[in-house]
Design a protein around this motif. Structure first.
Motif, PDB file in Angstrom:
ATOM      1  N   GLU A   1       0.834  -1.203   0.000  1.00  0.00           N
ATOM      2  CA  GLU A   1       0.000   0.000   0.000  1.00  0.00           C
ATOM      3  C   GLU A   1       0.872   1.257   0.000  1.00  0.00           C
ATOM      4  OE1 GLU A   1      -3.160   2.501  -0.151  1.00  0.00           O
ATOM      5  OE2 GLU A   1      -3.202   0.316  -0.412  1.00  0.00           O
ATOM      6  N   ALA A   2       1.929   1.264   0.810  1.00  0.00           N
ATOM      7  CA  ALA A   2       2.822   2.424   0.875  1.00  0.00           C
ATOM      8  C   ALA A   2       3.585   2.620  -0.427  1.00  0.00           C
ATOM      9  CB  ALA A   2       3.802   2.257   2.039  1.00  0.00           C
ATOM     10  N   ALA A   3       3.814   1.526  -1.159  1.00  0.00           N
ATOM     11  CA  ALA A   3       4.604   1.579  -2.391  1.00  0.00           C
ATOM     12  C   ALA A   3       3.757   1.742  -3.642  1.00  0.00           C
ATOM     13  CB  ALA A   3       5.429   0.297  -2.514  1.00  0.00           C
ATOM     14  N   LYS A   4       2.450   1.883  -3.482  1.00  0.00           N
ATOM     15  CA  LYS A   4       1.536   1.837  -4.621  1.00  0.00           C
ATOM     16  C   LYS A   4       1.866   2.879  -5.686  1.00  0.00           C
ATOM     17  CE  LYS A   4      -2.743   1.028  -3.711  1.00  0.00           C
ATOM     18  NZ  LYS A   4      -4.151   1.188  -3.269  1.00  0.00           N
ATOM     19  N   GLU A   5       2.172   4.101  -5.279  1.00  0.00           N
ATOM     20  CA  GLU A   5       2.456   5.159  -6.256  1.00  0.00           C
ATOM     21  C   GLU A   5       3.680   4.809  -7.103  1.00  0.00           C
ATOM     22  OE1 GLU A   5       3.604   9.923  -6.328  1.00  0.00           O
ATOM     23  OE2 GLU A   5       2.563   9.082  -4.585  1.00  0.00           O
ATOM     24  N   TYR A   6       4.669   4.169  -6.486  1.00  0.00           N
ATOM     25  CA  TYR A   6       5.884   3.771  -7.189  1.00  0.00           C
ATOM     26  C   TYR A   6       5.631   2.576  -8.104  1.00  0.00           C
ATOM     27  CZ  TYR A   6      10.578   1.748  -7.780  1.00  0.00           C
ATOM     28  OH  TYR A   6      11.728   1.202  -8.290  1.00  0.00           O
ATOM     29  N   THR A   7       4.928   1.578  -7.609  1.00  0.00           N
ATOM     30  CA  THR A   7       4.730   0.344  -8.387  1.00  0.00           C
ATOM     31  C   THR A   7       3.731   0.535  -9.524  1.00  0.00           C
ATOM     32  OG1 THR A   7       3.040  -0.416  -6.812  1.00  0.00           O
ATOM     33  CG2 THR A   7       5.314  -1.135  -6.449  1.00  0.00           C
ATOM     34  N   GLN A   8       2.856   1.527  -9.400  1.00  0.00           N
ATOM     35  CA  GLN A   8       1.842   1.754 -10.430  1.00  0.00           C
ATOM     36  C   GLN A   8       2.147   2.993 -11.276  1.00  0.00           C
ATOM     37  OE1 GLN A   8      -2.069   1.652  -8.598  1.00  0.00           O
ATOM     38  NE2 GLN A   8      -1.706  -0.358  -7.687  1.00  0.00           N
ATOM     39  N   VAL A   9       3.419   3.327 -11.394  1.00  0.00           N
ATOM     40  CA  VAL A   9       3.827   4.487 -12.181  1.00  0.00           C
ATOM     41  C   VAL A   9       3.415   4.299 -13.641  1.00  0.00           C
ATOM     42  CG1 VAL A   9       6.133   3.535 -12.642  1.00  0.00           C
ATOM     43  CG2 VAL A   9       5.784   5.995 -12.689  1.00  0.00           C
ATOM     44  N   PRO A  10       2.912   5.354 -14.312  1.00  0.00           N
ATOM     45  CA  PRO A  10       2.468   5.206 -15.700  1.00  0.00           C
ATOM     46  C   PRO A  10       3.608   4.869 -16.660  1.00  0.00           C
ATOM     47  CG  PRO A  10       1.981   7.423 -14.843  1.00  0.00           C
ATOM     48  CD  PRO A  10       2.691   6.695 -13.776  1.00  0.00           C
ATOM     49  N   VAL A  11       3.292   4.191 -17.738  1.00  0.00           N
ATOM     50  CA  VAL A  11       4.296   3.740 -18.694  1.00  0.00           C
ATOM     51  C   VAL A  11       5.017   4.904 -19.363  1.00  0.00           C
ATOM     52  CG1 VAL A  11       2.668   3.602 -20.634  1.00  0.00           C
ATOM     53  CG2 VAL A  11       4.710   2.132 -20.609  1.00  0.00           C
ATOM     54  N   ASN A  12       4.353   6.039 -19.473  1.00  0.00           N
ATOM     55  CA  ASN A  12       4.968   7.197 -20.132  1.00  0.00           C
ATOM     56  C   ASN A  12       5.744   8.093 -19.165  1.00  0.00           C
ATOM     57  OD1 ASN A  12       2.791   8.201 -18.763  1.00  0.00           O
ATOM     58  ND2 ASN A  12       2.003   9.458 -20.446  1.00  0.00           N
ATOM     59  N   SER A  13       5.855   7.676 -17.894  1.00  0.00           N
ATOM     60  CA  SER A  13       6.589   8.466 -16.914  1.00  0.00           C
ATOM     61  C   SER A  13       7.366   7.545 -15.969  1.00  0.00           C
ATOM     62  CB  SER A  13       5.632   9.351 -16.117  1.00  0.00           C
ATOM     63  OG  SER A  13       6.343  10.177 -15.223  1.00  0.00           O
ATOM     64  N   PRO A  14       8.301   6.744 -16.503  1.00  0.00           N
ATOM     65  CA  PRO A  14       9.022   5.785 -15.661  1.00  0.00           C
ATOM     66  C   PRO A  14       9.970   6.476 -14.686  1.00  0.00           C
ATOM     67  CG  PRO A  14       9.999   5.864 -17.838  1.00  0.00           C
ATOM     68  CD  PRO A  14       8.764   6.710 -17.906  1.00  0.00           C
ATOM     69  N   VAL A  15      10.208   5.811 -13.569  1.00  0.00           N
ATOM     70  CA  VAL A  15      11.134   6.332 -12.566  1.00  0.00           C
ATOM     71  C   VAL A  15      12.570   6.235 -13.067  1.00  0.00           C
ATOM     72  CG1 VAL A  15      12.041   5.997 -10.223  1.00  0.00           C
ATOM     73  CG2 VAL A  15       9.577   5.762 -10.674  1.00  0.00           C
ATOM     74  N   TYR A  16      12.895   5.160 -13.764  1.00  0.00           N
ATOM     75  CA  TYR A  16      14.265   4.893 -14.190  1.00  0.00           C
ATOM     76  C   TYR A  16      14.288   4.298 -15.589  1.00  0.00           C
ATOM     77  CZ  TYR A  16      12.661   0.397 -12.396  1.00  0.00           C
ATOM     78  OH  TYR A  16      11.920  -0.720 -12.143  1.00  0.00           O
ATOM     79  N   ALA A  17      15.447   4.419 -16.234  1.00  0.00           N
ATOM     80  CA  ALA A  17      15.649   3.731 -17.503  1.00  0.00           C
ATOM     81  C   ALA A  17      15.955   2.258 -17.249  1.00  0.00           C
ATOM     82  CB  ALA A  17      16.790   4.385 -18.280  1.00  0.00           C
ATOM     83  N   ARG A  18      16.717   2.001 -16.172  1.00  0.00           N
ATOM     84  CA  ARG A  18      17.094   0.642 -15.784  1.00  0.00           C
ATOM     85  C   ARG A  18      17.780   0.720 -14.430  1.00  0.00           C
ATOM     86  NH1 ARG A  18      14.406  -2.952 -17.461  1.00  0.00           N
ATOM     87  NH2 ARG A  18      14.503  -1.974 -19.511  1.00  0.00           N
ATOM     88  N   PHE A  19      17.797  -0.400 -13.684  1.00  0.00           N
ATOM     89  CA  PHE A  19      18.641  -0.438 -12.498  1.00  0.00           C
ATOM     90  C   PHE A  19      19.411  -1.749 -12.444  1.00  0.00           C
ATOM     91  CE2 PHE A  19      14.766  -2.305 -10.592  1.00  0.00           C
ATOM     92  CZ  PHE A  19      15.293  -3.377  -9.873  1.00  0.00           C
ATOM     93  N   GLU A  20      20.574  -1.688 -11.786  1.00  0.00           N
ATOM     94  CA  GLU A  20      21.432  -2.856 -11.593  1.00  0.00           C
ATOM     95  C   GLU A  20      21.396  -3.237 -10.116  1.00  0.00           C
ATOM     96  OE1 GLU A  20      25.383  -1.688 -13.078  1.00  0.00           O
ATOM     97  OE2 GLU A  20      24.268   0.011 -13.900  1.00  0.00           O
ATOM     98  N   THR A  21      21.570  -4.526  -9.844  1.00  0.00           N
ATOM     99  CA  THR A  21      21.617  -5.001  -8.469  1.00  0.00           C
ATOM    100  C   THR A  21      22.860  -5.848  -8.257  1.00  0.00           C
ATOM    101  OG1 THR A  21      19.197  -5.047  -8.293  1.00  0.00           O
ATOM    102  CG2 THR A  21      20.431  -6.309  -6.667  1.00  0.00           C
ATOM    103  N   PHE A  22      23.576  -5.578  -7.160  1.00  0.00           N
ATOM    104  CA  PHE A  22      24.722  -6.370  -6.741  1.00  0.00           C
ATOM    105  C   PHE A  22      24.390  -7.012  -5.398  1.00  0.00           C
ATOM    106  CE2 PHE A  22      26.184  -2.921  -9.349  1.00  0.00           C
ATOM    107  CZ  PHE A  22      27.216  -3.431 -10.128  1.00  0.00           C
ATOM    108  N   LEU A  23      24.626  -8.301  -5.270  1.00  0.00           N
ATOM    109  CA  LEU A  23      24.518  -8.981  -3.985  1.00  0.00           C
ATOM    110  C   LEU A  23      25.925  -9.270  -3.506  1.00  0.00           C
ATOM    111  CD1 LEU A  23      22.785 -10.268  -1.771  1.00  0.00           C
ATOM    112  CD2 LEU A  23      22.822 -12.397  -3.092  1.00  0.00           C
ATOM    113  N   MET A  24      26.240  -8.834  -2.283  1.00  0.00           N
ATOM    114  CA  MET A  24      27.618  -8.892  -1.800  1.00  0.00           C
ATOM    115  C   MET A  24      27.643  -9.399  -0.356  1.00  0.00           C
ATOM    116  SD  MET A  24      28.937  -5.242  -3.433  1.00  0.00           S
ATOM    117  CE  MET A  24      27.991  -4.261  -2.271  1.00  0.00           C
TER     118      MET A  24
END
Length: 256
Positions: free
Chosen positions: A112-135
């Motif tokens: 519920e707290a993340a809804k605005e982020y997870t439901q972001v419109p396709v024409n206004s993305p938060v990022y182009a891409r992200f990378e993840t490292f597990l260390m």
């Protein structure tokens, strides 16, 4: 089969746990150490930065804090465009990382707290891409050491090795003396870690904190000529352990 039992057996099957003792040569291997998830977001301009900060402030940080995890966030020192943000999640164990990752997919309060982020419109993305490292934290520096101040400068160094054995030997070099040398010379380490998944493997990442670039330059000027470093670096067992170095200078983000 219980989930933790499944995780343990899966890790053995993949080689993650089997490899752990040799990867962290030096001090006696310990399971009481942090596991780091480093996310590198290539953001969609200033709007993307604002959306990501809101998501972390309202959803991720409160959620992780309840589970004993810590969050540190940084922008690039150069502030180039498009912006890139580095966000570190420090989990107390591998099972904590696993359980938290699963919970973020199902916990109603978090979703519920993340809804605005997870439901972001396709024409206004938060990022182009992200990378993840597990260390995995080194045995010689098992827990995150948080900065003692809000400002300052972070140097993140990624060391690639030409093969797994070279990477193991470089970790041993840190555990057997190099970390102590950093402390003796007055550096402020945040973490030392080995990559379990992500880019550049086999590789390790460590992060150092400075008040400013002047302090950084002065400390590194003492490191190379020090008798301890000269003695360590001449040992045959540590020859050819690093094939490429990546350096990033970062500054803290207020919300972390």
């Amino acid at each position: 089969m219980k989930r933790r039992s499944f995780l343990k057996k899966s890790a053995y099957a993949s080689g993650a746990i089997v490899a752990a003792p040799s990867l962290n040569a030096g001090p006696a291997p310990t399971t009481d150490k942090d596991f780091y998830e480093l996310k590198v977001y290539h953001l969609n301009g200033g709007a993307g930065r604002n959306q990501l900060q809101k998501y972390y402030t309202e959803a991720v940080i409160p959620f992780l804090k309840k589970r004993g995890a810590k969050v540190l966030a940084f922008n690039e020192f150069s502030m180039e465009e498009p912006p890139v943000m580095y966000i570190l999640h420090a989990h107390k164990s591998l099972s904590d990382y696993y359980d938290t990752t699963l919970a973020m997919r199902t916990d109603p309060e978090f979703l519920e707290a993340a809804k605005e982020y997870t439901q972001v419109p396709v024409n206004s993305p938060v990022y182009a891409r992200f990378e993840t490292f597990l260390m995995e934290a080194f045995d010689g520096f098992p827990r995150l050491s948080e900065p003692g101040q809000k400002g300052g400068l972070l140097e993140m160094r990624i060391y690639e090795s030409y093969c797994e054995d070279a990477g193991i030997r470089k970790v041993k070099m840190f555990n057997d003396g190099e970390i102590q040398l950093f402390n003796n010379l007055g550096f402020h380490p945040l973490l030392f870690s080995q990559h379990l998944a992500g880019q550049y493997m086999p590789a390790l990442t460590y992060m150092l904190w400075f008040n400013d670039m002047e302090e950084r330059d002065a400390l590194w000027a003492k490191f190379g000529p020090s008798p301890e470093w000269r003695e360590m670096s001449r040992k045959e067992e540590y020859a050819n352990t690093v094939s490429k170095i990546h350096k990033k200078f970062l500054v803290p983000v207020d919300f972390s």
